[in-house]
Enzyme design. Sequence first.
Site, PDB file in Angstrom:
ATOM      1  N   GLY A  40      91.409  -8.332 -18.244  1.00  0.00           N
ATOM      2  CA  GLY A  40      90.705  -9.570 -17.903  1.00  0.00           C
ATOM      3  C   GLY A  40      89.729  -9.918 -19.005  1.00  0.00           C
ATOM      4  N   LEU A  41      89.175 -11.119 -18.911  1.00  0.00           N
ATOM      5  CA  LEU A  41      88.246 -11.593 -19.937  1.00  0.00           C
ATOM      6  C   LEU A  41      87.024 -10.687 -20.023  1.00  0.00           C
ATOM      7  CD1 LEU A  41      88.171 -15.437 -19.186  1.00  0.00           C
ATOM      8  CD2 LEU A  41      89.378 -14.261 -21.046  1.00  0.00           C
ATOM      9  N   SER A  43      83.417  -9.683 -19.629  1.00  0.00           N
ATOM     10  CA  SER A  43      82.439 -10.021 -18.574  1.00  0.00           C
ATOM     11  C   SER A  43      83.079 -10.429 -17.252  1.00  0.00           C
ATOM     12  CB  SER A  43      81.467 -11.130 -19.003  1.00  0.00           C
ATOM     13  OG  SER A  43      80.694 -10.676 -20.059  1.00  0.00           O
ATOM     14  N   SER A  44      84.390 -10.247 -17.129  1.00  0.00           N
ATOM     15  CA  SER A  44      85.021 -10.558 -15.839  1.00  0.00           C
ATOM     16  C   SER A  44      84.636  -9.505 -14.791  1.00  0.00           C
ATOM     17  CB  SER A  44      86.550 -10.635 -15.996  1.00  0.00           C
ATOM     18  OG  SER A  44      87.055  -9.414 -16.498  1.00  0.00           O
ATOM     19  N   GLY A  45      84.263  -8.302 -15.241  1.00  0.00           N
ATOM     20  CA  GLY A  45      83.838  -7.265 -14.289  1.00  0.00           C
ATOM     21  C   GLY A  45      84.637  -5.972 -14.346  1.00  0.00           C
ATOM     22  N   SER A  47      84.590  -3.198 -16.351  1.00  0.00           N
ATOM     23  CA  SER A  47      83.830  -1.944 -16.445  1.00  0.00           C
ATOM     24  C   SER A  47      83.019  -1.704 -15.188  1.00  0.00           C
ATOM     25  CB  SER A  47      82.851  -1.993 -17.624  1.00  0.00           C
ATOM     26  OG  SER A  47      83.553  -1.923 -18.810  1.00  0.00           O
ATOM     27  N   SER A 114      92.696  -6.433 -23.215  1.00  0.00           N
ATOM     28  CA  SER A 114      94.159  -6.438 -23.404  1.00  0.00           C
ATOM     29  C   SER A 114      94.780  -7.806 -23.087  1.00  0.00           C
ATOM     30  CB  SER A 114      94.830  -5.327 -22.599  1.00  0.00           C
ATOM     31  OG  SER A 114      94.346  -5.230 -21.279  1.00  0.00           O
TER      32      SER A 114
HETATM   33  P1  ADP Z   1      83.852  -6.467 -18.557  1.00  0.00           P
HETATM   34  O1  ADP Z   1      83.997  -4.973 -18.501  1.00  0.00           O
HETATM   35  O2  ADP Z   1      84.998  -7.192 -17.915  1.00  0.00           O
HETATM   36  O3  ADP Z   1      83.540  -6.986 -19.929  1.00  0.00           O
HETATM   37  P2  ADP Z   1      81.349  -5.995 -17.241  1.00  0.00           P
HETATM   38  O4  ADP Z   1      81.687  -5.183 -16.038  1.00  0.00           O
HETATM   39  O5  ADP Z   1      80.793  -5.284 -18.436  1.00  0.00           O
HETATM   40  O6  ADP Z   1      82.600  -6.876 -17.639  1.00  0.00           O
HETATM   41  O7  ADP Z   1      80.316  -7.123 -16.872  1.00  0.00           O
HETATM   42  C1  ADP Z   1      80.472  -7.941 -15.732  1.00  0.00           C
HETATM   43  C2  ADP Z   1      79.124  -8.504 -15.313  1.00  0.00           C
HETATM   44  O8  ADP Z   1      79.317  -9.387 -14.214  1.00  0.00           O
HETATM   45  C3  ADP Z   1      78.156  -7.415 -14.831  1.00  0.00           C
HETATM   46  O9  ADP Z   1      76.861  -7.738 -15.250  1.00  0.00           O
HETATM   47  C4  ADP Z   1      78.282  -7.507 -13.312  1.00  0.00           C
HETATM   48  O10 ADP Z   1      77.104  -7.090 -12.664  1.00  0.00           O
HETATM   49  C5  ADP Z   1      78.504  -8.999 -13.128  1.00  0.00           C
HETATM   50  N1  ADP Z   1      79.191  -9.371 -11.877  1.00  0.00           N
HETATM   51  C6  ADP Z   1      78.828 -10.421 -11.096  1.00  0.00           C
HETATM   52  N2  ADP Z   1      79.625 -10.525 -10.022  1.00  0.00           N
HETATM   53  C7  ADP Z   1      80.540  -9.522 -10.115  1.00  0.00           C
HETATM   54  C8  ADP Z   1      81.629  -9.117  -9.262  1.00  0.00           C
HETATM   55  N3  ADP Z   1      81.934  -9.771  -8.147  1.00  0.00           N
HETATM   56  N4  ADP Z   1      82.361  -8.049  -9.645  1.00  0.00           N
HETATM   57  C9  ADP Z   1      82.060  -7.397 -10.794  1.00  0.00           C
HETATM   58  N5  ADP Z   1      81.040  -7.727 -11.641  1.00  0.00           N
HETATM   59  C10 ADP Z   1      80.265  -8.785 -11.291  1.00  0.00           C
END
Ligand code: ADP
EC number: 2.7.1.25
Length: 206
Positions: A40-41, A43-45, A47, A114
């Site tokens: 996923g993009l 900051s999609s969540g 990690s 990815s």
């Molecule tokens: P990625 O690994 O995809 O780059 P991260 O997990 O590092 O993304 O960051 C996602 C951010 O979005 C975190 O700050 C997290 O707290 C926030 N967030 C907000 N809503 C959600 C949700 N429903 N599920 C997961 N993360 C969320």
Amino acid sequence: MDSVYSRVAENNVVWHNGFVNRVDRNEAYGHKSGLIWFTGLSSSGKSTIAHAFEKRLFEEGIKCYVLDGDNIRHGLNADLGFSENDKRENLRRTVEVARLMVDAGLIVLAAFVSPFRRDRQYIRERFKNDNFLEVYVRCSVDECARRVPKGYYEKTRAGIIKGYTGVDSPYEEPENPDLILDTEKMDKESSISLLYETLMNRGWIG
Ligand code: ADP
């Protein structure tokens, strides 16, 4: 990528089977092992969810480990940059580490943008269908932009930061993922519950 593996045959390297195999380990640990690939993009969540799910599994005594893209670049892949080739090699090595960990009996959670279907198909093929799950962590570019420090996406849109997936570099959505976690509609806890349910339904955990 396949050309890498032709060297194995050229060098006459033979796989050595030990006395203990994956099935033995799965029986001893009381659960199956496999790879859960979060795509996923940025900051999609991915990690956030992978680490929270690891904690949940760990607390239940399930052997698991998060392979985080950034962490892997600190050691094993510290020699790689961000060219197309290096990104692909980064992925290839990660998948091979995951394969060893799955052989060792772990449930591996890998969080990687990815963006290309071809690469994700490659990963699936390195695994058997019964121990691989593709999880699409879905979130719009606008919402991802709201989640990162102010100015970051604006800079990518203005062309100051280049090659950013979803903005000036494509993200190919999975066509047939095993699971979609829509993080704009679902909170973290709902995603964890859905993942847990999926592992139960697939018979990975009992
Ligand atoms: P990625 O690994 O995809 O780059 P991260 O997990 O590092 O993304 O960051 C996602 C951010 O979005 C975190 O700050 C997290 O707290 C926030 N967030 C907000 N809503 C959600 C949700 N429903 N599920 C997961 N993360 C969320």
